[in-house]
Design a protein around this motif. Structure first.
Motif, PDB file in Angstrom:
ATOM      1  N   ALA A  14       0.821  -1.152  -0.260  1.00 51.08           N
ATOM      2  CA  ALA A  14      -0.089   0.304  -0.166  1.00 51.08           C
ATOM      3  C   ALA A  14       0.653   1.758   0.268  1.00 51.08           C
ATOM      4  O   ALA A  14       2.368   1.184   0.356  1.00 51.08           O
ATOM      5  CB  ALA A  14      -1.259   0.158   1.334  1.00 51.08           C
ATOM      6  N   GLY A  15       0.539   2.110  -0.935  1.00 44.70           N
ATOM      7  CA  GLY A  15       1.439   3.196  -0.948  1.00 44.70           C
ATOM      8  C   GLY A  15       2.621   3.323  -1.843  1.00 44.70           C
ATOM      9  O   GLY A  15       2.977   4.393  -2.391  1.00 44.70           O
ATOM     10  N   GLY A  16       2.218   2.144  -2.669  1.00 47.20           N
ATOM     11  CA  GLY A  16       3.427   2.131  -3.909  1.00 47.20           C
ATOM     12  C   GLY A  16       3.119   2.553  -5.114  1.00 47.20           C
ATOM     13  O   GLY A  16       1.653   1.970  -5.170  1.00 47.20           O
ATOM     14  N   SER A  17       3.467   1.968  -5.860  1.00 43.68           N
ATOM     15  CA  SER A  17       3.635   2.230  -7.443  1.00 43.68           C
ATOM     16  C   SER A  17       3.649   0.568  -8.183  1.00 43.68           C
ATOM     17  O   SER A  17       4.225   0.138  -7.649  1.00 43.68           O
ATOM     18  CB  SER A  17       4.444   3.390  -8.214  1.00 43.68           C
ATOM     19  OG  SER A  17       3.525   4.927  -7.571  1.00 43.68           O
ATOM     20  N   LEU A  18       2.509   1.124  -9.368  1.00 43.65           N
ATOM     21  CA  LEU A  18       3.393  -0.035 -10.581  1.00 43.65           C
ATOM     22  C   LEU A  18       2.562   0.744 -11.970  1.00 43.65           C
ATOM     23  O   LEU A  18       1.695   1.749 -11.624  1.00 43.65           O
ATOM     24  CB  LEU A  18       1.997  -1.356 -10.122  1.00 43.65           C
ATOM     25  CG  LEU A  18       1.775  -2.227  -9.264  1.00 43.65           C
ATOM     26  CD1 LEU A  18       1.609  -3.436  -9.272  1.00 43.65           C
ATOM     27  CD2 LEU A  18       3.592  -2.747  -9.513  1.00 43.65           C
ATOM     28  N   ARG A  19       2.924  -0.275 -12.621  1.00 44.10           N
ATOM     29  CA  ARG A  19       2.995   0.433 -14.509  1.00 44.10           C
ATOM     30  C   ARG A  19       1.871  -1.163 -15.488  1.00 44.10           C
ATOM     31  O   ARG A  19       3.025  -1.665 -15.584  1.00 44.10           O
ATOM     32  CB  ARG A  19       3.958   1.148 -15.065  1.00 44.10           C
ATOM     33  CG  ARG A  19       3.375   1.624 -16.433  1.00 44.10           C
ATOM     34  CD  ARG A  19       4.691   2.497 -16.852  1.00 44.10           C
ATOM     35  NE  ARG A  19       5.377   1.720 -17.795  1.00 44.10           N
ATOM     36  CZ  ARG A  19       5.962   2.033 -18.826  1.00 44.10           C
ATOM     37  NH1 ARG A  19       6.319   2.995 -19.133  1.00 44.10           N
ATOM     38  NH2 ARG A  19       6.600   1.007 -19.263  1.00 44.10           N
ATOM     39  N   SER A  88      -5.347  -0.487  -0.887  1.00 45.26           N
ATOM     40  CA  SER A  88      -5.866  -1.982  -0.558  1.00 45.26           C
ATOM     41  C   SER A  88      -7.352  -2.298  -1.830  1.00 45.26           C
ATOM     42  O   SER A  88      -7.396  -3.699  -2.279  1.00 45.26           O
ATOM     43  CB  SER A  88      -6.141  -3.345   0.197  1.00 45.26           C
ATOM     44  OG  SER A  88      -6.821  -2.001   1.302  1.00 45.26           O
ATOM     45  N   GLU A  89      -7.568  -1.570  -1.666  1.00 51.26           N
ATOM     46  CA  GLU A  89      -9.212  -1.376  -2.456  1.00 51.26           C
ATOM     47  C   GLU A  89      -8.731  -1.310  -4.104  1.00 51.26           C
ATOM     48  O   GLU A  89      -9.897  -1.674  -5.266  1.00 51.26           O
ATOM     49  CB  GLU A  89     -10.300   0.039  -2.662  1.00 51.26           C
ATOM     50  CG  GLU A  89     -10.585  -0.364  -1.488  1.00 51.26           C
ATOM     51  CD  GLU A  89      -9.793  -0.448   0.399  1.00 51.26           C
ATOM     52  OE1 GLU A  89      -9.931  -0.403   1.320  1.00 51.26           O
ATOM     53  OE2 GLU A  89      -9.000   0.387  -0.279  1.00 51.26           O
ATOM     54  N   ASP A  90      -7.376  -1.508  -4.228  1.00 49.33           N
ATOM     55  CA  ASP A  90      -7.392  -1.278  -6.209  1.00 49.33           C
ATOM     56  C   ASP A  90      -7.210  -2.442  -6.240  1.00 49.33           C
ATOM     57  O   ASP A  90      -6.482  -3.274  -6.860  1.00 49.33           O
ATOM     58  CB  ASP A  90      -6.413  -0.547  -6.369  1.00 49.33           C
ATOM     59  CG  ASP A  90      -5.990   0.954  -6.127  1.00 49.33           C
ATOM     60  OD1 ASP A  90      -5.126   1.585  -5.295  1.00 49.33           O
ATOM     61  OD2 ASP A  90      -7.143   1.176  -6.210  1.00 49.33           O
ATOM     62  N   THR A  91      -6.938  -3.908  -5.655  1.00 53.02           N
ATOM     63  CA  THR A  91      -6.704  -5.359  -5.675  1.00 53.02           C
ATOM     64  C   THR A  91      -7.325  -5.848  -6.854  1.00 53.02           C
ATOM     65  O   THR A  91      -9.050  -5.562  -6.140  1.00 53.02           O
ATOM     66  CB  THR A  91      -6.838  -6.075  -4.481  1.00 53.02           C
ATOM     67  OG1 THR A  91      -4.910  -5.777  -3.694  1.00 53.02           O
ATOM     68  CG2 THR A  91      -6.445  -7.788  -5.141  1.00 53.02           C
ATOM     69  N   ALA A  92      -7.177  -6.014  -7.830  1.00 55.75           N
ATOM     70  CA  ALA A  92      -8.459  -6.580  -8.085  1.00 55.75           C
ATOM     71  C   ALA A  92      -6.869  -7.573  -9.682  1.00 55.75           C
ATOM     72  O   ALA A  92      -6.291  -7.435 -10.023  1.00 55.75           O
ATOM     73  CB  ALA A  92      -9.313  -5.270  -8.924  1.00 55.75           C
ATOM     74  N   VAL A  93      -8.149  -7.495 -10.740  1.00 54.72           N
ATOM     75  CA  VAL A  93      -7.812  -8.179 -12.278  1.00 54.72           C
ATOM     76  C   VAL A  93      -7.951  -7.254 -12.882  1.00 54.72           C
ATOM     77  O   VAL A  93      -9.124  -6.841 -12.999  1.00 54.72           O
ATOM     78  CB  VAL A  93      -8.085  -9.587 -12.533  1.00 54.72           C
ATOM     79  CG1 VAL A  93      -8.012  -9.995 -14.403  1.00 54.72           C
ATOM     80  CG2 VAL A  93      -7.774 -10.527 -12.019  1.00 54.72           C
TER      81      VAL A  93
END
Length: 125
Positions: A14-19, A88-93
């Motif tokens: 949490a708080g991190g980034s992904l592209r 955490s709410e961004d967790t998804a496919v």
């Protein structure tokens, strides 16, 4: 026809980034706009962001405005989703989708004709 391949997902704190990346192949000249959607377990697929292929126009869901950025590289036939301040709410496919006809940009997944295979994004709290 257009084919889409996503890459770049994974596990992040949490708080991190992904592209995320989505590369289109085939009749890419037909693409009018592309979008990102996501689907968490037990939930419906929801709109995240969209971008018009031959214009500088972007659209975002309220839940990701200010945190996510959609962009494109037409020369590489690729769109990106930069995701910052992940929760955490961004967790998804996450799914990439394309519309190969001239049509209004919609947040309704039924308005998208071509889909990638999906890629998992997991945000640990």
């Amino acid at each position: 026809q257009v084919q889409l391949v996503e890459s770049g997902g994974g596990l992040v704190q949490a708080g991190g980034s992904l592209r995320l990346n989505c590369t289109a192949a085939g009749r890419t000249v037909d693409i009018h706009h592309m979008g990102w959607f996501r689907q968490a377990p037990g939930k419906e697929r929801e709109f995240v962001a969209a971008i018009v292929w031959y214009a500088v126009r972007t659209f975002y869901a309220d839940s990701v405005k200010g945190r996510f950025t959609i962009s494109k590289d037409n020369a590489k036939n690729t769109i990106y989703l930069q995701m910052n301040s992940l929760v955490s709410e961004d967790t998804a496919v996450y799914y990439c989708a394309a519309v190969p006809v001239r049509r209004y940009v919609s947040a309704n997944p039924d308005e998208y004709d071509v889909w990638g295979q999906g890629i998992q994004v997991t945000v640990s709290s």
